[in-house]
Write a protein that holds these residues in place. Sequence first.
Motif, PDB file in Angstrom:
ATOM      1  N   ALA A   1     -20.259  38.503  -6.997  1.00 57.40           N
ATOM      2  CA  ALA A   1     -21.610  38.165  -6.952  1.00 57.40           C
ATOM      3  C   ALA A   1     -21.841  36.717  -6.206  1.00 57.40           C
ATOM      4  O   ALA A   1     -22.886  36.806  -6.251  1.00 57.40           O
ATOM      5  CB  ALA A   1     -22.199  38.001  -8.127  1.00 57.40           C
ATOM      6  N   LEU A   2     -21.005  35.805  -6.530  1.00 61.63           N
ATOM      7  CA  LEU A   2     -21.303  34.597  -6.112  1.00 61.63           C
ATOM      8  C   LEU A   2     -21.375  34.637  -4.506  1.00 61.63           C
ATOM      9  O   LEU A   2     -22.430  34.561  -3.761  1.00 61.63           O
ATOM     10  CB  LEU A   2     -20.380  33.462  -6.161  1.00 61.63           C
ATOM     11  N   HIS A   3     -20.124  36.000  -4.281  1.00 63.38           N
ATOM     12  CA  HIS A   3     -20.592  35.491  -2.660  1.00 63.38           C
ATOM     13  C   HIS A   3     -21.462  36.803  -1.869  1.00 63.38           C
ATOM     14  O   HIS A   3     -22.022  36.757  -1.076  1.00 63.38           O
ATOM     15  CB  HIS A   3     -18.895  36.987  -2.319  1.00 63.38           C
ATOM     16  N   LEU A   4     -22.047  38.003  -2.737  1.00 63.23           N
ATOM     17  CA  LEU A   4     -23.335  38.479  -2.451  1.00 63.23           C
ATOM     18  C   LEU A   4     -24.582  37.756  -2.087  1.00 63.23           C
ATOM     19  O   LEU A   4     -25.205  37.281  -1.373  1.00 63.23           O
ATOM     20  CB  LEU A   4     -23.201  39.701  -3.429  1.00 63.23           C
ATOM     21  N   ALA A   5     -24.588  36.665  -3.665  1.00 64.45           N
ATOM     22  CA  ALA A   5     -25.950  35.729  -3.517  1.00 64.45           C
ATOM     23  C   ALA A   5     -25.521  35.052  -2.146  1.00 64.45           C
ATOM     24  O   ALA A   5     -26.496  34.372  -1.216  1.00 64.45           O
ATOM     25  CB  ALA A   5     -25.933  34.825  -4.051  1.00 64.45           C
ATOM     26  N   GLN A   6     -24.357  34.807  -2.039  1.00 65.45           N
ATOM     27  CA  GLN A   6     -24.091  33.743  -0.453  1.00 65.45           C
ATOM     28  C   GLN A   6     -25.109  34.271   0.705  1.00 65.45           C
ATOM     29  O   GLN A   6     -25.593  34.123   1.219  1.00 65.45           O
ATOM     30  CB  GLN A   6     -23.064  32.166  -0.321  1.00 65.45           C
ATOM     31  N   LEU A   7     -23.949  35.034   0.571  1.00 66.90           N
ATOM     32  CA  LEU A   7     -24.154  36.047   1.853  1.00 66.90           C
ATOM     33  C   LEU A   7     -26.276  36.296   1.798  1.00 66.90           C
ATOM     34  O   LEU A   7     -26.314  36.392   2.847  1.00 66.90           O
ATOM     35  CB  LEU A   7     -24.205  37.430   1.422  1.00 66.90           C
ATOM     36  N   ALA A   8     -26.770  37.058   0.482  1.00 68.80           N
ATOM     37  CA  ALA A   8     -28.072  37.111   1.311  1.00 68.80           C
ATOM     38  C   ALA A   8     -29.529  35.855   1.772  1.00 68.80           C
ATOM     39  O   ALA A   8     -29.821  36.254   1.531  1.00 68.80           O
ATOM     40  CB  ALA A   8     -28.435  38.221  -0.302  1.00 68.80           C
ATOM     41  N   GLY A   9     -28.553  34.626   0.402  1.00 68.23           N
ATOM     42  CA  GLY A   9     -29.282  33.300   0.152  1.00 68.23           C
ATOM     43  C   GLY A   9     -29.699  33.709  -0.537  1.00 68.23           C
ATOM     44  O   GLY A   9     -31.115  33.536  -1.110  1.00 68.23           O
ATOM     45  N   ALA A  10     -30.059  34.598  -1.928  1.00 66.42           N
ATOM     46  CA  ALA A  10     -30.786  34.899  -2.351  1.00 66.42           C
ATOM     47  C   ALA A  10     -30.150  33.508  -3.984  1.00 66.42           C
ATOM     48  O   ALA A  10     -28.752  33.553  -4.437  1.00 66.42           O
ATOM     49  CB  ALA A  10     -30.711  36.412  -3.031  1.00 66.42           C
ATOM     50  N   PRO A  11     -31.083  32.912  -4.928  1.00 66.98           N
ATOM     51  CA  PRO A  11     -30.639  32.697  -6.385  1.00 66.98           C
ATOM     52  C   PRO A  11     -29.772  34.218  -6.804  1.00 66.98           C
ATOM     53  O   PRO A  11     -28.739  32.919  -8.264  1.00 66.98           O
ATOM     54  CB  PRO A  11     -31.581  32.489  -6.406  1.00 66.98           C
ATOM     55  N   TYR A  12     -30.214  34.985  -7.141  1.00 64.11           N
ATOM     56  CA  TYR A  12     -28.877  35.909  -8.207  1.00 64.11           C
ATOM     57  C   TYR A  12     -28.358  36.844  -8.028  1.00 64.11           C
ATOM     58  O   TYR A  12     -29.134  37.399  -6.177  1.00 64.11           O
ATOM     59  CB  TYR A  12     -30.190  36.614  -9.212  1.00 64.11           C
ATOM     60  N   ALA A  13     -27.234  37.341  -7.742  1.00 60.36           N
ATOM     61  CA  ALA A  13     -26.546  39.003  -7.764  1.00 60.36           C
ATOM     62  C   ALA A  13     -25.619  38.631  -8.801  1.00 60.36           C
ATOM     63  O   ALA A  13     -25.002  38.022  -9.727  1.00 60.36           O
ATOM     64  CB  ALA A  13     -25.729  38.413  -6.480  1.00 60.36           C
ATOM     65  N   MET A  14     -25.240  40.144  -9.418  1.00 63.65           N
ATOM     66  CA  MET A  14     -24.919  41.250 -10.072  1.00 63.65           C
ATOM     67  C   MET A  14     -24.093  41.568  -9.943  1.00 63.65           C
ATOM     68  O   MET A  14     -24.382  43.135  -8.912  1.00 63.65           O
ATOM     69  CB  MET A  14     -25.969  41.136 -11.397  1.00 63.65           C
ATOM     70  N   VAL A  15     -22.712  42.512 -11.031  1.00 68.50           N
ATOM     71  CA  VAL A  15     -21.835  43.130 -10.123  1.00 68.50           C
ATOM     72  C   VAL A  15     -22.521  44.053 -12.265  1.00 68.50           C
ATOM     73  O   VAL A  15     -22.019  43.050 -13.168  1.00 68.50           O
ATOM     74  CB  VAL A  15     -20.616  43.264 -11.050  1.00 68.50           C
ATOM     75  N   ASN A  16     -22.814  44.974 -12.249  1.00 69.57           N
ATOM     76  CA  ASN A  16     -23.957  45.128 -13.570  1.00 69.57           C
ATOM     77  C   ASN A  16     -22.584  46.974 -14.411  1.00 69.57           C
ATOM     78  O   ASN A  16     -23.373  47.792 -13.521  1.00 69.57           O
ATOM     79  CB  ASN A  16     -25.329  45.715 -13.273  1.00 69.57           C
ATOM     80  N   PHE A  17     -23.038  47.169 -15.390  1.00 72.52           N
ATOM     81  CA  PHE A  17     -22.245  48.184 -16.189  1.00 72.52           C
ATOM     82  C   PHE A  17     -23.553  48.584 -16.482  1.00 72.52           C
ATOM     83  O   PHE A  17     -23.209  48.002 -17.916  1.00 72.52           O
ATOM     84  CB  PHE A  17     -20.666  47.924 -16.308  1.00 72.52           C
ATOM     85  N   ILE A  18     -23.361  49.764 -16.888  1.00 75.78           N
ATOM     86  CA  ILE A  18     -25.065  50.353 -17.104  1.00 75.78           C
ATOM     87  C   ILE A  18     -24.666  51.525 -18.442  1.00 75.78           C
ATOM     88  O   ILE A  18     -23.672  52.329 -18.751  1.00 75.78           O
ATOM     89  CB  ILE A  18     -26.017  51.358 -16.942  1.00 75.78           C
TER      90      ILE A  18
END
Length: 175
Positions: A42-59
């Motif tokens: 999630a951290l890697h994805l947020a940094q790649l996107a330059g976004a404040p939030y990223a998640m790995v979410n299970f439903i």
Amino acid sequence: MRYDPIGRLLLTPVDRGAPERVRRLRLLGIGEHPEPAFDGFALHLAQLAGAPYAMVNFIAEERQFYAGLHTPAPETGRSRDRDHGYCPHVVVRRRALVLEDVRDFSRFAGNAIVEETALRFYLGVPLIDRTGIALGTVCVVDTRPRHWGRAFLDTVKSLATGLSEQIRLREPDSI
């Protein structure tokens, strides 16, 4: 999907695959507790996107759990009702969902998560395992509208596929 005749908004879709998904998540031992590897993803994805939030979410059937979470607010909980947010739509549809500005989509603008977090942008991609079950999502969220384009969506899809391969290694017959 369910329809609310009073609010006239389409609600979270009916999820007929939930019981099978929950069995699969239990077999894999994921979706009920935070995991450092998923937090790192999630951290890697947020940094790649330059976004404040990223998640790995299970439903699951009644809730969703962020086993991987990057957020600027450390007190953010990891569990939400299934009806809060957009990841359940991605899982039921089994396709990516990109909302460049959630306010532009009446179907999604009224979701409770918008008021709770001031969410404006959502990009979610399903995590589909080797059996074809959509276990959850990989998603990026921002408090401002965003436009990344097809190349970024393809990058997130590729990352989700790689994560699905890592999850496959948790299978009892793969160990």
